[in-house]
Design a protein around this motif. Structure first.
Motif, PDB file in Angstrom:
ATOM      1  N   VAL A   1      18.907 -20.152 -14.766  1.00  0.00           N
ATOM      2  CA  VAL A   1      19.398 -21.351 -14.092  1.00  0.00           C
ATOM      3  C   VAL A   1      19.247 -22.561 -15.009  1.00  0.00           C
ATOM      4  N   ASP A   2      18.160 -22.599 -15.799  1.00  0.00           N
ATOM      5  CA  ASP A   2      18.018 -23.651 -16.811  1.00  0.00           C
ATOM      6  C   ASP A   2      19.251 -23.702 -17.707  1.00  0.00           C
ATOM      7  N   ALA A   3      19.686 -22.527 -18.171  1.00  0.00           N
ATOM      8  CA  ALA A   3      20.848 -22.469 -19.050  1.00  0.00           C
ATOM      9  C   ALA A   3      22.104 -22.957 -18.344  1.00  0.00           C
ATOM     10  N   LEU A   4      22.253 -22.611 -17.073  1.00  0.00           N
ATOM     11  CA  LEU A   4      23.407 -23.074 -16.311  1.00  0.00           C
ATOM     12  C   LEU A   4      23.396 -24.592 -16.164  1.00  0.00           C
ATOM     13  N   LEU A   5      22.209 -25.146 -15.921  1.00  0.00           N
ATOM     14  CA  LEU A   5      22.109 -26.597 -15.793  1.00  0.00           C
ATOM     15  C   LEU A   5      22.443 -27.288 -17.108  1.00  0.00           C
ATOM     16  N   ARG A   6      21.987 -26.727 -18.208  1.00  0.00           N
ATOM     17  CA  ARG A   6      22.284 -27.319 -19.514  1.00  0.00           C
ATOM     18  C   ARG A   6      23.769 -27.221 -19.848  1.00  0.00           C
ATOM     19  N   ALA A   7      24.416 -26.173 -19.311  1.00  0.00           N
ATOM     20  CA  ALA A   7      25.845 -25.997 -19.573  1.00  0.00           C
ATOM     21  C   ALA A   7      26.709 -26.911 -18.723  1.00  0.00           C
ATOM     22  N   GLY A   8      26.070 -27.663 -17.833  1.00  0.00           N
ATOM     23  CA  GLY A   8      26.835 -28.572 -16.980  1.00  0.00           C
ATOM     24  C   GLY A   8      27.653 -27.828 -15.955  1.00  0.00           C
ATOM     25  N   ASP A   9      27.087 -26.765 -15.402  1.00  0.00           N
ATOM     26  CA  ASP A   9      27.796 -25.939 -14.420  1.00  0.00           C
ATOM     27  C   ASP A   9      28.186 -26.766 -13.199  1.00  0.00           C
ATOM     28  N   ALA A  10      29.257 -26.353 -12.544  1.00  0.00           N
ATOM     29  CA  ALA A  10      29.743 -27.058 -11.350  1.00  0.00           C
ATOM     30  C   ALA A  10      28.672 -27.081 -10.276  1.00  0.00           C
ATOM     31  N   ALA A  11      28.609 -28.187  -9.539  1.00  0.00           N
ATOM     32  CA  ALA A  11      27.529 -28.393  -8.567  1.00  0.00           C
ATOM     33  C   ALA A  11      27.455 -27.277  -7.530  1.00  0.00           C
ATOM     34  N   GLY A  12      28.605 -26.907  -6.973  1.00  0.00           N
ATOM     35  CA  GLY A  12      28.594 -25.881  -5.941  1.00  0.00           C
ATOM     36  C   GLY A  12      28.114 -24.547  -6.455  1.00  0.00           C
ATOM     37  N   VAL A  13      28.477 -24.204  -7.709  1.00  0.00           N
ATOM     38  CA  VAL A  13      28.042 -22.947  -8.300  1.00  0.00           C
ATOM     39  C   VAL A  13      26.540 -22.961  -8.522  1.00  0.00           C
ATOM     40  N   THR A  14      26.022 -24.035  -9.077  1.00  0.00           N
ATOM     41  CA  THR A  14      24.583 -24.139  -9.318  1.00  0.00           C
ATOM     42  C   THR A  14      23.802 -24.008  -8.019  1.00  0.00           C
ATOM     43  N   GLN A  15      24.280 -24.634  -6.956  1.00  0.00           N
ATOM     44  CA  GLN A  15      23.579 -24.554  -5.673  1.00  0.00           C
ATOM     45  C   GLN A  15      23.522 -23.113  -5.170  1.00  0.00           C
ATOM     46  N   THR A  16      24.545 -22.332  -5.459  1.00  0.00           N
ATOM     47  CA  THR A  16      24.534 -20.927  -5.049  1.00  0.00           C
ATOM     48  C   THR A  16      23.382 -20.182  -5.700  1.00  0.00           C
ATOM     49  N   TYR A  17      23.153 -20.415  -6.983  1.00  0.00           N
ATOM     50  CA  TYR A  17      22.106 -19.684  -7.685  1.00  0.00           C
ATOM     51  C   TYR A  17      20.724 -20.228  -7.361  1.00  0.00           C
ATOM     52  N   LEU A  18      20.644 -21.505  -7.111  1.00  0.00           N
ATOM     53  CA  LEU A  18      19.366 -22.056  -6.637  1.00  0.00           C
ATOM     54  C   LEU A  18      19.004 -21.445  -5.291  1.00  0.00           C
ATOM     55  N   ALA A  19      20.004 -21.283  -4.421  1.00  0.00           N
ATOM     56  CA  ALA A  19      19.741 -20.679  -3.108  1.00  0.00           C
ATOM     57  C   ALA A  19      19.322 -19.223  -3.245  1.00  0.00           C
ATOM     58  N   MET A  20      19.932 -18.494  -4.174  1.00  0.00           N
ATOM     59  CA  MET A  20      19.533 -17.109  -4.413  1.00  0.00           C
ATOM     60  C   MET A  20      18.101 -17.042  -4.919  1.00  0.00           C
ATOM     61  N   LEU A  21      17.720 -17.983  -5.770  1.00  0.00           N
ATOM     62  CA  LEU A  21      16.364 -17.984  -6.326  1.00  0.00           C
ATOM     63  C   LEU A  21      15.332 -18.319  -5.259  1.00  0.00           C
ATOM     64  N   GLU A  22      15.655 -19.245  -4.365  1.00  0.00           N
ATOM     65  CA  GLU A  22      14.676 -19.675  -3.372  1.00  0.00           C
ATOM     66  C   GLU A  22      14.657 -18.787  -2.131  1.00  0.00           C
ATOM     67  N   ALA A  23      15.387 -17.663  -2.172  1.00  0.00           N
ATOM     68  CA  ALA A  23      15.432 -16.774  -1.021  1.00  0.00           C
ATOM     69  C   ALA A  23      14.169 -15.931  -0.866  1.00  0.00           C
ATOM     70  N   SER A  24      13.298 -15.915  -1.876  1.00  0.00           N
ATOM     71  CA  SER A  24      12.063 -15.128  -1.810  1.00  0.00           C
ATOM     72  C   SER A  24      10.874 -16.014  -2.169  1.00  0.00           C
ATOM     73  N   PRO A  25       9.684 -15.676  -1.704  1.00  0.00           N
ATOM     74  CA  PRO A  25       8.489 -16.472  -2.055  1.00  0.00           C
ATOM     75  C   PRO A  25       8.260 -16.541  -3.560  1.00  0.00           C
TER      76      PRO A  25
END
Length: 382
Positions: free
Chosen positions: A137-161
């Motif tokens: 996700v760090d790499a995606l943020l550095r690449a300037g990924d689209a906001a909606g796409v980044t939020q999808t992966y942040l949500a996938m990451l925060e789905a588990s403790p």
């Protein structure tokens, strides 16, 4: 998450990114550039091969996407994009071994290709390697990924403790993470509320982030009428933004030129309706409705336990009988005719059973203006 589920997640992520890339204009493709392609010998059309591969991938023509991706790789084997398209097409067509090979080589050529990072992110999640997934996700943020796409992966990451712990360790130290996570740009309501609950927890291993960092999320929660979640984030990270009572700013002291504070009143003005804060030592709101029907003038989100409440208004001067209130879910609804007067003993309302309750004030038509000093909302004791 099972390996099968993670594979499905990887495929879904790739499709999502590919479609968004097509919609947003992959590689800044224009009609002019396409027109010039016919003047360039085919052996040198590296960019054209990548663009055509991307289009075929986005349209679901996997056979064509694989063929064009191989052409792009042959013409420029050191460019990670062609390999990423080949890996994506292979993954979608079920050839996971070829996908792993293509994405593996692509990752060795650099860490800025979003499609490669998305694939590796999903693979890391499948293996339970949450720190590595967070690095993707760090790499995606550095690449300037689209906001909606980044939020999808942040949500996938925060789905588990475990994913939330990996996320929490980066929030306080990385401005990129904080901006993407706390701005919640592109996040849907469910993601927003889940994120707010996480940020409000005392055991989340997140330090106090402060008002400047968290105010975008508090405002977004308030706009969605998620008052309980907005209060929770504010209480943990920005205490001065927490309202002092059930109603935020019940005496209109923070009612500014924009008609609202972080968690407070919204005003509704049309050509026939005026909502104005009067100047003077004591804050007051002046309401006017010159139309022939009852009009919405003010609203704000509220967090209420189930039960009956009484809303009361202190009105300075005549016209109090024209002011009425309603409690609804999601959006304000015109109240039914009531005999109770909000300015004389108050008006009884039943709290709706929803997470996005909203209190609204309405003004019946009539001559003259109504001046309101304060609004109170309290549970009815039996």
């Amino acid at each position: 998450m099972s390996v099968t589920g993670a594979r499905i997640g990887a495929t879904t992520a790739i499709i999502l990114f590919a479609i968004l890339a097509m919609i947003s204009g992959f590689d800044r493709m224009t009609e002019t550039r396409q027109a010039f392609e016919r003047f360039v010998p085919s052996a040198f059309q590296v960019g054209a091969a990548k663009r055509h591969a991307a289009r075929a991938l986005g349209e679901g023509d996997l056979e064509e996407a694989i063929a064009l991706s191989r052409v792009a790789v042959a013409r420029d084997p050191m460019d990670a994009r062609g390999l990423a398209f080949l890996g994506a097409a292979a993954e979608l067509s079920g050839d996971r071994a070829q996908a792993a090979r293509a994405f593996g080589v692509s990752s060795q050529l650099g860490h800025r290709n979003p499609l490669t990072q998305i694939y590796l992110f999903s693979e890391d999640l499948a293996r339970g390697n949450f720190d590595a997934a967070a690095s993707r996700v760090d790499a995606l943020l550095r690449a300037g990924d689209a906001a909606g796409v980044t939020q999808t992966y942040l949500a996938m990451l925060e789905a588990s403790p475990e994913g939330r712990r990996a996320l929490a360790s980066r929030l306080g130290s990385s401005p990129q993470w904080a901006n993407a996570y706390l701005s919640a740009a592109g996040a849907d309501a469910a993601q927003l509320r889940t994120r707010a609950d996480f940020l409000a927890r005392d055991d989340a291993d997140i330090g106090v982030l402060g008002c400047e960092a968290t105010m975008p999320m508090i405002l977004e929660l308030a706009r969605g009428n998620f008052r309980a979640e907005a209060d929770g984030v504010a209480r943990r990270h920005c205490p001065q933004a927490v309202p002092s009572g059930v109603i935020a700013d019940n005496e209109f002291e923070q009612f500014g030129d924009d008609g609202s504070v972080s968690i407070g009143w919204r005003r509704y003005r049309t050509g026939d309706v005026r909502v104005t804060r009067l100047s003077g030592d004591e804050a007051r709101i002046e309401l006017e409705n010159r139309s022939s029907v009852t009009k919405l003038v003010l609203s704000q989100p509220v967090a209420l336990e189930t039960g009956r409440y009484r809303v009361a208004a202190k009105v300075d001067g005549p016209g109090g009988q024209r002011l009425i209130a309603a409690l609804n879910c999601t959006t304000p609804s015109r109240p039914q005719a009531l005999r109770e007067r909000i300015d004389q003993g108050g008006q009884a309302l039943d709290a709706p059973t929803c997470s996005d309750a909203i209190l609204s004030l309405w003004l019946r038509p009539g001559a003259g203006r109504v001046v309101v000093d304060r609004i109170d909302l309290e549970p009815v004791t039996r």
